[in-house]
Scaffold this motif. Structure first.
Motif, PDB file in Angstrom:
ATOM      1  N   THR A   1      43.461  41.422  50.192  1.00  0.00           N
ATOM      2  CA  THR A   1      44.605  41.157  49.324  1.00  0.00           C
ATOM      3  C   THR A   1      45.851  41.836  49.894  1.00  0.00           C
TER       4      THR A   1
ATOM      5  N   MET B   1      40.065  45.756  48.439  1.00  0.00           N
ATOM      6  CA  MET B   1      39.920  44.549  47.634  1.00  0.00           C
ATOM      7  C   MET B   1      40.105  43.335  48.543  1.00  0.00           C
TER       8      MET B   1
ATOM      9  N   ARG C   1      39.792  38.939  48.934  1.00  0.00           N
ATOM     10  CA  ARG C   1      39.974  37.695  48.182  1.00  0.00           C
ATOM     11  C   ARG C   1      39.026  36.641  48.744  1.00  0.00           C
TER      12      ARG C   1
ATOM     13  N   GLU D   1      37.804  35.699  42.104  1.00  0.00           N
ATOM     14  CA  GLU D   1      38.350  35.549  43.451  1.00  0.00           C
ATOM     15  C   GLU D   1      38.448  36.864  44.197  1.00  0.00           C
ATOM     16  N   THR D   2      38.408  37.993  43.507  1.00  0.00           N
ATOM     17  CA  THR D   2      38.532  39.284  44.177  1.00  0.00           C
ATOM     18  C   THR D   2      37.207  40.031  44.132  1.00  0.00           C
TER      19      THR D   2
ATOM     20  N   PRO E   1      45.405  46.138  49.553  1.00  0.00           N
ATOM     21  CA  PRO E   1      43.947  46.126  49.408  1.00  0.00           C
ATOM     22  C   PRO E   1      43.286  47.473  49.129  1.00  0.00           C
TER      23      PRO E   1
END
Length: 846
Positions: A782, A740, A742, A756-757, A785
């Motif tokens: 993130t 993940m 950002r 945002e992700t 992640p």
């Protein structure tokens, strides 16, 4: 008199040659003289030449023409318009009832239908050959095996014709095969040259392994990016074969491999253990017997991966059949020396013929067992799905209708049942809107494919992967989704055709197009190609449109009607036509004075430069990655892209282009003058899109100056057994996993994204620090992640400190550095827009 004598001589010679070949491949057998052998039809011994694909098709056409027991069907076409064919062989009685047999097989695979009497049903066998074009022995084996099945007078052949329906796909990858066949034939020596250094054994880049766009089709059974795979899967689901073969080649110093593969570590998590523990073992006895008879060396239970569901040998395992991978030493030409002596093309062909015959005998002997297993597989899928805590998966992106439809169609192509969502739902941190989201129940026959599409797996029996360690397709599509309890199901989706948008009537000050939709970039390029002037609005705003006030995000396209070289009517006509072609909603506004945010004449609004893109290909460059980029721009965008060989860069004037793409690779072959020209071009405003190792090369040449993440001191043991080397070192690699990231939604690289992700795909161990400029690392990982796949604990910590993407200013130009794979396998639709934003808006990123 000379010509008749010559013809008679050649006829006798070919007859003797054919008999010799038949004795080599099928010792002691007799054949129906009315059916020509491949050598009789082609005019040369099988193994003397690499047979062109059109001649393979013609031979199968001849079998279809001569026998009521053979039927040829074209199921699709390749990118280069070669036909994809299936030759079916069975007894005349079974051929007369082929449709009834097919429907009964489908009934067997449907738990909602009564189970038919399997003792009366023939075995359904699919023989698949040649997914890799430069692994050529299998296509020759396909012709010989089809000939044997149709013409042999042996008891086994007769029994198979009476009690089996055998489908032959002689070449899964016709385009790649012909590319390699031409190479091998044009470089053949007389006599053949066995030296591995000879040109015949060393194809030029990209080689014949891949298809037209340099994709490995043995990875495409799941993504379905290409017409070869799309046709294959559509056909597969009309039959559900009991057994499916997948023939390959490997290094010349190897022997022969057949399943079972490496226990647990190389197995797919959704496939029942019965497949691996029982069925594979049953069939392996036949393969060993057939290879023992000719003295071929072989091995099992090692290395080969059956975990990734996109292989031709794994996909059938997830559909109630048995998928079988065969690998053997390759002559990579007509004759090549190895540690065991010279390996001939003919020898490799015979090995695959033997395994083809063994497969059919095993399938026939286990006919009722395999039919029962097919039924059991889908019955247990439904019952296991009903017990799954996740009763449904809900998905949908309210901002991107085309990507939604693409994912829905993708699921339907894999026969997964999809339903409309009838209520607004909040699940897993997402809001799913009625009419813009869908539901996939887990209690359905394709439950195991549902798991393949949505499950996130991070724990494994092994830490070394031949290929990708994760394949969550919902993430590949960038699709918001959540597992949830039972929800009300709407209508099952059977028609995935989108409802057309209405084009705004009347005079417009400007037209607006939201950049959120997947095909907005194609709409932009089509408009530019048509001569329409397009600008981009670089901040969010709210405009009064024909549908009332509407909020638009940064990256919205604006077509100002007062600044067009085309007439107003021509611009409107182009917009109307292209909005239908690309299924884009066009908004009209009668004023540049916006309700909120910047106005349409702001200094934060500017023209979009039409891309002129060049990409380096050839020696040292990853053909897979270059192919992914070529395919994206060519097939999805309709944008021509100049591909230049790395050794021709000295002839290129980069000032004819505004964007240079460097796929992963080694560019040390660039001369000093090429490097200096590149530096000058970037400094004067050029945009480089650099992928992974290409960025390392740019760093090495000091064109950019980014820093690697410090790895710290090694914690490796000082001493380990030699036998553990492969496993220990392999576990350090990042072999394909999902994280993940950002996004900085204000940065042009993220235009069109509304969250945002974003899941990203990574298959490398390059860890680069975020930019020293706090504004130029618009994509970071993130805090936690990992979404799916394997990564060591140490590498995960390094990843958390690194950047997914960095923009590096260089004079008036810039380098956009991708450290993940935004176009992986033509199926990461969720991250394609990052790459397209780099192309269209690169000059606005620094």
């Amino acid at each position: 008199m000379k010509k008749p004598l010559l013809s008679l001589f050649l006829g006798i010679f070919m007859c003797l040659t054919s008999q010799a070949q038949e004795n080599y491949f099928f010792p002691g057998e007799t054949f129906n003289p009315n059916v020509p052998s491949p050598s009789e039809f082609l005019g040369y011994k099988i193994g003397d030449w690499h047979t062109r694909y059109d001649l393979i098709v013609k031979y199968f056409e001849k079998l279809d023409e001569l026998s009521e027991m053979a039927s040829l069907k074209t199921i699709g076409y390749t990118h280069e318009l070669r036909p994809k064919i299936i030759l079916t062989i069975a007894s005349e009685a079974n051929m007369a009832n082929l449709e009834e047999i097919r429907l009964k097989q489908l009934q067997l695979a449907d738990p909602s239908q009564p189970k038919p009497d399997v003792s009366t049903m023939p075995s359904i066998i699919h023989q698949g050959y040649g997914v890799h074009g430069n692994e050529p022995s299998s296509a020759e084996a396909a012709m010989l095996t089809a000939y044997w099945l149709l013409a042999s007078q042996s008891d086994l052949a007769k029994n198979l014709r009476e009690n089996a329906v055998v489908h032959f796909d002689p070449t899964v990858n016709p385009d790649g095969r012909d590319r390699h066949s031409h190479w091998a034939n044009t470089n053949k020596g007389f006599p053949p040259v066995a030296d591995p250094m000879d040109r015949e054994h060393n194809e030029v880049w990209p080689g014949g392994r891949t298809n037209h766009y340099w994709f490995d089709l043995n990875r495409d059974w799941l993504p379905l990016a290409h017409p070869e795979s799309q046709a294959k899967i559509a056909w597969y689901h009309t039959w559900y074969p009991n057994v499916t073969t997948d023939f390959h080649e490997m290094g010349t110093n190897s022997t022969y491999f057949f399943e079972p593969t490496k226990p647990y570590g190389s197995e797919n998590p959704v496939v029942p253990r019965k497949n691996y523990d029982d069925i594979n073992t049953r069939f392996a006895k036949y393969f060993s017997k057939y290879l023992d008879e000719i003295g071929s060396l072989y091995w099992t239970k090692e290395v080969f991966d059956n975990s990734y569901p996109g292989y031709g040998s794994t996909y059938p395992d997830i559909h109630g059949g048995l998928g079988l991978v065969f690998e053997q030493a390759s002559s990579r030409g007509h004759l090549q020396s190895s540690q065991r002596g010279d390996i001939s093309f003919e020898f490799t062909i015979r090995n695959h013929v033997r395994s083809s015959l063994a497969t059919m005998e095993a399938a026939l002997d286990n006919k009722d067992f395999m039919h029962d297993y097919l039924r059991e597989f889908f019955e247990t899928a439904v019952s296991e799905g009903a017990k799954d805590p996740a009763k449904n998966y809900v998905f949908g992106d309210e901002f991107d209708e085309n990507r939604n439809r693409m994912f829905v169609q993708f699921l339907m192509d894999h026969q997964i049942k999809v339903y409309e969502n009838t209520d607004d739902l909040s699940l897993g941190g997402y809001d799913f809107k009625k009419g813009k989201s869908w539901v996939v129940p887990t209690s359905q026959p394709q439950y195991r494919m549902v798991r393949t599409m949505f499950e996130e797996v991070t724990e494994f029996a092994d830490s070394v992967f031949y290929d990708a360690s994760t394949w969550t397709m919902a993430h590949a599509y960038g699709m918001p989704y959540a597992a949830g309890p039972s929800v009300k199901l709407g209508e099952q989706v059977t028609n995935n055709t989108p409802t057309p948008y209405e084009f705004p009537e009347g005079k417009a000050y400007a037209y607006l197009i939201d950049w959120s939709d997947y095909y907005a970039p194609k709409m932009l390029f089509d408009l530019q190609k048509a001569g329409v002037h397009v600008e981009i609005v670089n901040r969010p705003f709210t405009s009064q449109t024909q549908n009332g006030p509407r909020e638009f995000g940064a990256g919205t396209l604006m077509i100002p009607m007062g600044f067009q070289s085309l007439s107003e009517s021509n611009v409107t006509d182009e917009l109307k036509t292209l909005s239908v072609v690309n299924h884009q909603q066009v908004y009209a506004t009668s004023t540049g004075f916006n309700l909120e945010g910047i106005d349409l004449g702001s200094n934060l609004v500017g023209a979009v430069t039409q891309p002129k893109v060049i990409m380096v290909v050839g020696d040292g460059v990853s053909s897979y990655e270059a192919g992914e980029i070529w395919y994206l721009l060519d097939s999805e965008l309709g944008m021509p892209i100049t591909k230049v060989n790395s050794d021709q860069m000295g002839r290129v004037n980069l000032f004819d282009y505004n964007t240079l793409i460097l796929p992963s690779g080694n560019y040390n072959s660039f001369s000093e003058s090429v490097v200096n020209h590149l530096k000058d071009w970037i400094n004067r405003g050029g945009t480089v899109i650099s992928m992974k190792t290409a960025s390392l090369w740019l760093n090495q040449k000091e064109i950019i100056k980014e820093s690697m993440v410090a790895r710290g001191e090694s914690t490796d043991p000082k001493e380990l057994p030699f036998a553990e080397r492969s496993a220990f070192e392999g576990a350090k690699q990042v072999g394909g996993s999902i994280y993940m990231a950002r996004l900085d939604l204000t940065h042009p690289i993220a235009y069109g994204y509304n969250r945002e992700t974003l899941p990203v795909y990574r298959n490398n161990s390059i860890f680069v620090q975020p930019s020293k400029d706090k504004y130029l690392t618009p994509i970071r990982y993130t805090e936690n992640p990992l979404l799916g796949g394997y990564i060591s604990d140490k590498n995960l910590e390094l990843l958390k400190q690194s950047a997914s993407l960095i923009v590096t200013p260089v004079g008036r130009g810039r380098v956009i550095n991708f450290f993940d794979s935004p176009n992986f396998r033509g199926t990461w639709f969720g991250t394609n827009k990052l790459f397209l934003n780099a192309i269209f808006f690169g000059d606005k990123m620094d």
